[in-house]
Design a protein around this motif. Structure first.
Motif, PDB file in Angstrom:
ATOM      1  N   SER A  71       0.836  -1.190   0.000  1.00 43.61           N
ATOM      2  CA  SER A  71       0.000   0.000   0.000  1.00 43.61           C
ATOM      3  C   SER A  71       0.878   1.249   0.000  1.00 43.61           C
ATOM      4  O   SER A  71       1.899   1.308   0.673  1.00 43.61           O
ATOM      5  CB  SER A  71      -0.899  -0.007   1.240  1.00 43.61           C
ATOM      6  OG  SER A  71      -1.702   1.136   1.250  1.00 43.61           O
TER       7      SER A  71
ATOM      8  N   ALA B 207      -5.634   2.996   3.425  1.00 42.65           N
ATOM      9  CA  ALA B 207      -5.162   1.707   2.907  1.00 42.65           C
ATOM     10  C   ALA B 207      -6.349   0.840   2.495  1.00 42.65           C
ATOM     11  O   ALA B 207      -6.288   0.141   1.478  1.00 42.65           O
ATOM     12  CB  ALA B 207      -4.305   0.997   3.939  1.00 42.65           C
TER      13      ALA B 207
ATOM     14  N   GLU C  16      -7.586   2.115  -0.794  1.00 38.33           N
ATOM     15  CA  GLU C  16      -6.668   1.712  -1.858  1.00 38.33           C
ATOM     16  C   GLU C  16      -6.890   0.245  -2.230  1.00 38.33           C
ATOM     17  O   GLU C  16      -6.903  -0.113  -3.408  1.00 38.33           O
ATOM     18  CB  GLU C  16      -5.224   1.941  -1.427  1.00 38.33           C
ATOM     19  CG  GLU C  16      -4.237   1.704  -2.529  1.00 38.33           C
ATOM     20  CD  GLU C  16      -2.806   1.991  -2.100  1.00 38.33           C
ATOM     21  OE1 GLU C  16      -1.964   2.134  -2.990  1.00 38.33           O
ATOM     22  OE2 GLU C  16      -2.533   2.063  -0.886  1.00 38.33           O
ATOM     23  N   TRP C  17      -7.084  -0.604  -1.229  1.00 36.76           N
ATOM     24  CA  TRP C  17      -7.331  -2.013  -1.495  1.00 36.76           C
ATOM     25  C   TRP C  17      -8.654  -2.197  -2.235  1.00 36.76           C
ATOM     26  O   TRP C  17      -8.758  -3.017  -3.146  1.00 36.76           O
ATOM     27  CB  TRP C  17      -7.325  -2.828  -0.207  1.00 36.76           C
ATOM     28  CG  TRP C  17      -7.638  -4.263  -0.476  1.00 36.76           C
ATOM     29  CD1 TRP C  17      -8.777  -4.928  -0.189  1.00 36.76           C
ATOM     30  CD2 TRP C  17      -6.791  -5.193  -1.155  1.00 36.76           C
ATOM     31  NE1 TRP C  17      -8.707  -6.217  -0.635  1.00 36.76           N
ATOM     32  CE2 TRP C  17      -7.493  -6.405  -1.225  1.00 36.76           C
ATOM     33  CE3 TRP C  17      -5.516  -5.114  -1.696  1.00 36.76           C
ATOM     34  CZ2 TRP C  17      -6.963  -7.534  -1.828  1.00 36.76           C
ATOM     35  CZ3 TRP C  17      -4.988  -6.248  -2.287  1.00 36.76           C
ATOM     36  CH2 TRP C  17      -5.708  -7.438  -2.351  1.00 36.76           C
TER      37      TRP C  17
END
Length: 73
Positions: free
Chosen positions: A37, A45, A48-49
């Motif tokens: 990340s 995070a 983003e995932w």
């Protein structure tokens, strides 16, 4: 875990788990190049995932035969 995998059903469940989840992560690492990340903090995070998993699923959808049949009419 050893006790669970001694039964036939336990081995079957564990084998399915092994074959279902792990290829997804290796594809994300290999094909998308996502290895870590770039953002800090749990919320960022996680976002983003979610974006990476969205890209993965869109690529699979685009490559699927069902998607081609629906869009072509």
């Amino acid at each position: 875990m050893r006790r669970k995998t001694r039964t036939k059903n336990g081995r079957k469940v564990y084998a399915r788990r092994e074959h279902v989840v792990e290829p997804v992560f290796s594809l994300i690492q290999q094909a998308l190049g996502f290895r870590q990340s770039l953002l800090r903090g749990l919320a960022q995070a996680s976002a983003e995932w979610e974006l990476v998993s969205l890209v993965y699923h869109l690529r699979r959808l685009h490559a699927s035969e069902r998607f081609r049949l629906v869009t072509m009419g």
